[in-house]
Design a protein around this motif. Structure first.
Motif, mmCIF file in Angstrom:
data_model
loop_
_atom_site.group_PDB
_atom_site.id
_atom_site.type_symbol
_atom_site.label_atom_id
_atom_site.label_comp_id
_atom_site.label_asym_id
_atom_site.label_seq_id
_atom_site.Cartn_x
_atom_site.Cartn_y
_atom_site.Cartn_z
ATOM 1 N N LYS A 34 21.315 12.966 10.667
ATOM 2 C CA LYS A 34 22.501 12.537 11.220
ATOM 3 C C LYS A 34 22.203 10.838 11.540
ATOM 4 C CE LYS A 34 25.308 16.216 12.706
ATOM 5 N NZ LYS A 34 26.139 16.756 13.733
ATOM 6 N N SER A 36 23.643 7.046 13.331
ATOM 7 C CA SER A 36 24.375 6.570 14.241
ATOM 8 C C SER A 36 24.518 4.923 14.125
ATOM 9 C CB SER A 36 24.317 7.225 15.540
ATOM 10 O OG SER A 36 24.843 6.498 16.650
ATOM 11 N N SER A 37 25.559 4.472 14.505
ATOM 12 C CA SER A 37 25.654 3.154 14.638
ATOM 13 C C SER A 37 25.380 2.640 16.190
ATOM 14 C CB SER A 37 27.011 2.736 14.103
ATOM 15 O OG SER A 37 27.988 3.218 15.058
ATOM 16 N N LYS A 38 25.067 3.697 16.980
ATOM 17 C CA LYS A 38 25.074 3.037 18.370
ATOM 18 C C LYS A 38 23.600 2.790 18.978
ATOM 19 C CE LYS A 38 25.743 4.868 23.171
ATOM 20 N NZ LYS A 38 26.410 6.073 24.108
ATOM 21 N N LEU A 49 23.968 12.850 18.916
ATOM 22 C CA LEU A 49 24.126 11.722 18.601
ATOM 23 C C LEU A 49 25.734 11.170 18.786
ATOM 24 C CD1 LEU A 49 21.866 10.817 15.535
ATOM 25 C CD2 LEU A 49 22.000 9.792 17.821
ATOM 26 N N GLU A 50 25.828 10.123 19.018
ATOM 27 C CA GLU A 50 27.212 9.542 19.109
ATOM 28 C C GLU A 50 27.398 8.546 18.159
ATOM 29 O OE1 GLU A 50 27.682 8.065 23.176
ATOM 30 O OE2 GLU A 50 27.731 9.980 24.178
ATOM 31 N N GLU A 51 28.693 8.050 17.961
ATOM 32 C CA GLU A 51 29.067 7.267 16.892
ATOM 33 C C GLU A 51 28.400 7.609 15.481
ATOM 34 O OE1 GLU A 51 28.698 3.313 18.203
ATOM 35 O OE2 GLU A 51 29.542 3.774 20.280
ATOM 36 N N ILE A 52 28.556 9.014 14.919
ATOM 37 C CA ILE A 52 28.000 9.111 13.657
ATOM 38 C C ILE A 52 28.470 8.528 12.403
ATOM 39 C CG2 ILE A 52 27.317 11.217 12.342
ATOM 40 C CD1 ILE A 52 25.721 11.107 14.772
#
Length: 365
Positions: A34, A36-38, A49-52
């Motif tokens: 995955k 992420s933009s974070k 992960l956040e902000e996938i």
């Protein structure tokens, strides 16, 4: 050992799973990744992960040719996916657990409608050092497929073409030798006497032997006519080798017939390879959006009622009314079908817009 600015580490879950796997002698199936933009600082405590912005199966896994302790993981993002920034990557096993987490150099992934498009290939190298330590190292940049990789594929393809060409020549030589042997048999002399043109008062009664085989300037045009060398040379390319023709990129047979057959596919309808030969099957669909806002779904491909490919929907935020939507990316799947193999597609989303997948295979004639 000091860490670089960009690196990947195992999570606590990953460490525990690798230790357990080594103790039991079982391996771990690293299945998906995955993005992420974070912007993150990788930590062993992380479980997700956040902000996938994108997720897919790992494109390839292989042992490094120069170092048997390295395992290379390739994470591919196609050119028709984008419009987001990539700053972090996570590696997941088949159970869906986050085993490794890493940060990346800030990279924007555009799509064509923004004026530029590119494919991304993120390469992760896993170094296995001992039973208690696994270090993940990340290349310092997001890279495209290397020229060495492309050249290696070209060499492999050329070797296959050479092998098929040699096989074709050997088979033709075998047929020609058998035909030459037939020409030298005595019974041919008896049969050819029926077709000798007589002039004046000549006759051909009785059995005749030929010290030199008769020749003809006319080329055979029917199945029951004698064949001369010119006819064989002219028509020998009509001998079809499907593997050779498809490899070197021909789209038609020598006689102009199309090399491929294409048909539309309906949802959950079983199709069968009735060609009687082994043939490559290519299933394609264009990208399409799901009607339900934020909905999810998948396009599944089955061979002999076994799932071989699942294309999951991707959530795209900030489109339409601003509340986001989901879409299934374009599909281009190739599989080698044996005679009587079955294939079908199943669309798991009742609210999807109508699409028409197509199947393409060799036109065996």
């Amino acid at each position: 050992m000091a860490k670089s600015e960009y690196y990947t580490i195992l999570t606590k879950i990953g460490i525990a799973k690798f230790i357990a796997a080594r103790a039991s002698g079982n391996g771990i199936n690293l299945k998906s990744f995955k993005l992420s933009s974070k912007v993150i600082l990788p930590s062993e405590e992380m479980q997700s992960l956040e902000e996938i912005v994108y997720e897919a199966n790992i494109s390839s896994k292989s042992v490094d040719e120069s170092n048997p302790n390295y395992v290379n993981l390739m994470c591919h993002v196609p050119s028709d996916v984008g419009g987001f920034e990539v700053n972090a990557v996570g590696i997941y096993d088949e159970a869906g657990d986050l085993l490794a987490i890493g940060n990346l150099p800030r990279t924007y992934k555009p799509i064509l409608k923004e004026g530029s498009a590119k494919e991304l290939m993120i390469k992760i190298v896993m170094e296995l050092s001992n039973a208690e330590e696994v270090i993940l190292k990340l290349d310092p940049s997001v890279i495209m497929a290397s020229r060495d990789y492309v050249d290696a594929i070209k060499v492999e393809l050329n070797l296959k073409i050479d092998a098929l060409t040699q096989k074709y020549d050997a088979e033709f030589k075998k047929v020609w030798n058998e035909f030459s042997k037939y020409l030298l048999e005595s019974k041919f002399n008896t049969e050819i006497a029926k077709y000798v043109t007589l002039t004046t008062d000549q006759n051909i009664d009785g059995i005749k032997n030929f010290t030199k085989l008769p020749t003809s300037n006319l080329q055979a045009s029917k199945d029951n006519e004698l064949v001369n060398l010119a006819t064989l040379k002219k028509n020998k390319l009509d001998l079809k080798n499907l593997e050779l023709l498809s490899l070197i990129g021909f789209n038609v047979y020598i006689n102009g017939t199309s090399l491929f057959k294409t048909h539309s596919m309906s949802n959950n309808v079983i199709y069968t390879n009735t060609t009687g030969f082994k043939t490559p099957l290519r299933i394609t669909t264009s990208q399409f959006y799901l009607s339900g806002r934020g909905g999810d779904g998948s396009l599944n491909i089955y061979i002999n009622n076994s799932l071989v490919k699942k294309i999951s929907s991707i959530y795209e935020s900030g489109v339409g009314d601003g509340k986001g939507s989901s879409y299934i990316p374009s599909t281009d799947y190739i599989h080698i079908l044996n005679p009587n193999d079955t294939y079908k597609i199943v669309l798991n989303d009742l609210y999807a817009n109508k699409i028409t997948p197509t199947a393409q295979f060799l036109n065996i004639i």
